[in-house]
Design a protein around this motif. Sequence first.
Motif, PDB file in Angstrom:
ATOM      1  N   HIS A 199       0.796  -1.154   0.098  1.00 30.36           N
ATOM      2  CA  HIS A 199      -0.044  -0.139  -0.158  1.00 30.36           C
ATOM      3  C   HIS A 199       0.870   1.069   0.038  1.00 30.36           C
ATOM      4  N   ALA A 200       0.208   2.418  -0.143  1.00 34.83           N
ATOM      5  CA  ALA A 200       0.939   3.836  -0.193  1.00 34.83           C
ATOM      6  C   ALA A 200       1.369   4.079   1.324  1.00 34.83           C
ATOM      7  N   LEU A 201       2.398   4.799   1.471  1.00 30.75           N
ATOM      8  CA  LEU A 201       3.146   5.003   2.532  1.00 30.75           C
ATOM      9  C   LEU A 201       3.188   6.800   2.571  1.00 30.75           C
ATOM     10  N   ALA A 202       2.740   7.361   3.705  1.00 34.71           N
ATOM     11  CA  ALA A 202       2.933   8.739   3.995  1.00 34.71           C
ATOM     12  C   ALA A 202       4.570   8.794   4.460  1.00 34.71           C
ATOM     13  N   HIS A 203       5.174  10.100   4.296  1.00 35.10           N
ATOM     14  CA  HIS A 203       6.372  10.435   4.819  1.00 35.10           C
ATOM     15  C   HIS A 203       6.639   9.869   6.235  1.00 35.10           C
ATOM     16  N   ALA A 204       5.609  10.082   7.140  1.00 35.30           N
ATOM     17  CA  ALA A 204       5.573   9.591   8.577  1.00 35.30           C
ATOM     18  C   ALA A 204       5.546   8.038   8.516  1.00 35.30           C
ATOM     19  N   ASP A 205       4.871   7.401   7.666  1.00 33.66           N
ATOM     20  CA  ASP A 205       4.825   6.059   7.759  1.00 33.66           C
ATOM     21  C   ASP A 205       6.109   5.388   7.172  1.00 33.66           C
ATOM     22  N   VAL A 206       6.970   6.066   6.563  1.00 36.31           N
ATOM     23  CA  VAL A 206       8.264   5.721   6.122  1.00 36.31           C
ATOM     24  C   VAL A 206       9.107   5.696   7.243  1.00 36.31           C
ATOM     25  N   GLU A 207       9.133   7.076   7.906  1.00 33.00           N
ATOM     26  CA  GLU A 207      10.085   7.632   8.966  1.00 33.00           C
ATOM     27  C   GLU A 207       9.884   6.590   9.992  1.00 33.00           C
ATOM     28  N   GLN A 258       9.234   3.368  10.194  1.00 34.88           N
ATOM     29  CA  GLN A 258       9.909   2.151   9.858  1.00 34.88           C
ATOM     30  C   GLN A 258      11.127   1.946   9.627  1.00 34.88           C
ATOM     31  N   MET A 259      11.973   3.156   9.870  1.00 36.10           N
ATOM     32  CA  MET A 259      13.336   3.283   9.470  1.00 36.10           C
ATOM     33  C   MET A 259      14.122   3.103  10.559  1.00 36.10           C
ATOM     34  N   SER A 260      15.470   2.794  10.420  1.00 29.78           N
ATOM     35  CA  SER A 260      16.134   2.810  11.866  1.00 29.78           C
ATOM     36  C   SER A 260      16.276   4.245  12.071  1.00 29.78           C
ATOM     37  N   GLU A 261      16.940   4.417  13.323  1.00 25.09           N
ATOM     38  CA  GLU A 261      16.997   5.742  13.757  1.00 25.09           C
ATOM     39  C   GLU A 261      18.042   6.796  13.015  1.00 25.09           C
ATOM     40  N   LYS A 262      18.950   6.063  12.405  1.00 22.52           N
ATOM     41  CA  LYS A 262      19.924   6.839  12.078  1.00 22.52           C
ATOM     42  C   LYS A 262      19.963   7.935  10.880  1.00 22.52           C
ATOM     43  N   PHE A 263      18.707   7.707  10.539  1.00 21.99           N
ATOM     44  CA  PHE A 263      18.443   8.881   9.392  1.00 21.99           C
ATOM     45  C   PHE A 263      17.692   9.999   9.653  1.00 21.99           C
ATOM     46  N   ASP A 264      18.006  11.211   9.452  1.00 27.14           N
ATOM     47  CA  ASP A 264      17.446  12.302  10.026  1.00 27.14           C
ATOM     48  C   ASP A 264      16.280  12.673   8.903  1.00 27.14           C
ATOM     49  N   ARG A 265      15.181  13.312   9.521  1.00 28.05           N
ATOM     50  CA  ARG A 265      13.797  13.813   8.507  1.00 28.05           C
ATOM     51  C   ARG A 265      14.437  14.233   7.316  1.00 28.05           C
ATOM     52  N   VAL A 266      15.296  15.013   7.127  1.00 29.03           N
ATOM     53  CA  VAL A 266      15.890  15.838   5.855  1.00 29.03           C
ATOM     54  C   VAL A 266      16.356  14.820   5.057  1.00 29.03           C
ATOM     55  N   THR A 267      17.117  13.766   5.190  1.00 28.86           N
ATOM     56  CA  THR A 267      17.588  12.933   4.489  1.00 28.86           C
ATOM     57  C   THR A 267      16.317  12.010   4.012  1.00 28.86           C
ATOM     58  N   VAL A 268      15.670  11.698   4.896  1.00 29.57           N
ATOM     59  CA  VAL A 268      14.388  10.671   4.297  1.00 29.57           C
ATOM     60  C   VAL A 268      13.562  11.649   3.358  1.00 29.57           C
ATOM     61  N   TYR A 269      13.195  12.897   3.609  1.00 27.38           N
ATOM     62  CA  TYR A 269      12.701  13.775   2.748  1.00 27.38           C
ATOM     63  C   TYR A 269      13.315  13.995   1.327  1.00 27.38           C
ATOM     64  N   ARG A 270      14.425  14.279   1.361  1.00 31.64           N
ATOM     65  CA  ARG A 270      15.226  14.293  -0.013  1.00 31.64           C
ATOM     66  C   ARG A 270      15.347  12.840  -0.566  1.00 31.64           C
ATOM     67  N   THR A 271      15.528  12.005   0.072  1.00 30.22           N
ATOM     68  CA  THR A 271      15.376  10.458  -0.674  1.00 30.22           C
ATOM     69  C   THR A 271      13.895  10.311  -1.421  1.00 30.22           C
ATOM     70  N   LEU A 272      13.091  10.626  -0.673  1.00 36.70           N
ATOM     71  CA  LEU A 272      11.506  10.649  -1.461  1.00 36.70           C
ATOM     72  C   LEU A 272      11.371  11.485  -2.637  1.00 36.70           C
ATOM     73  N   LYS A 273      12.023  12.704  -2.373  1.00 34.55           N
ATOM     74  CA  LYS A 273      12.090  13.687  -3.344  1.00 34.55           C
ATOM     75  C   LYS A 273      12.826  12.943  -4.750  1.00 34.55           C
ATOM     76  N   THR A 274      13.866  12.368  -4.540  1.00 32.45           N
ATOM     77  CA  THR A 274      14.902  12.025  -5.339  1.00 32.45           C
ATOM     78  C   THR A 274      14.042  10.487  -6.168  1.00 32.45           C
ATOM     79  N   PHE A 275      13.313   9.849  -5.397  1.00 34.21           N
ATOM     80  CA  PHE A 275      12.832   8.684  -5.892  1.00 34.21           C
ATOM     81  C   PHE A 275      11.717   9.216  -6.929  1.00 34.21           C
ATOM     82  N   LEU A 276      10.847  10.318  -6.337  1.00 36.20           N
ATOM     83  CA  LEU A 276       9.883  10.756  -7.078  1.00 36.20           C
ATOM     84  C   LEU A 276      10.477  11.439  -8.473  1.00 36.20           C
TER      85      LEU A 276
END
Length: 146
Positions: free
Chosen positions: A33-41, A43-61
């Motif tokens: 199913h589709a995931l919101a930014h918060a859903d991705v966050e 489920q991730m291990s702690e070591k990545f910050d919000r900005v990195t997650v955001y940038r990665t999603l943007k790159t994938f888009l």
Amino acid sequence: MDTKAIKHTLKAYSLRQTECREEILAIFLNKAHALAHADVETQMSEKFDRVTVYRTLKTFLDKGLIHKVLDDEGSIKYALCKDNCHQDDHHHHHDHVHFKCSSCGLTTCLDHVVIPAVVLPEGYKRVETNLLVQGVCKDCNAKQLG
Ligand SMILES: [Zn+2]
Ligand SMILES: [Zn+2]
Ligand SMILES: [Zn+2]
């Protein structure tokens, strides 16, 4: 989902392999199913910050690995692109219907249900069309009947 397949996918989209990208891709591949930014966050291990997650999603888009799903209440989710997203070289198509289940709350891509053509008045130019159907999904329906 094995890491080999993840690395292969990143390579196919000419994306450099980073730990964060691999992890986010794995999350999408593991969920139907589709995931919101918060859903991705969450489920991730702690070591990545919000900005990195955001940038990665943007790159994938930008690369066409995932697409946006406009959920109800104006929230945005992301779903993995399938082969039928890429019908021609010049344009990335996402003309499939999304379905939001009121029972489990999940939003899924109905990959083979095409949004019917919408005829716009003169002077209007379409960029994209989003269609969200709300109701009860197949799984929840089966549970209710059983
Ligand atoms: Zn796509
Ligand atoms: Zn459901
Ligand atoms: Zn979709």
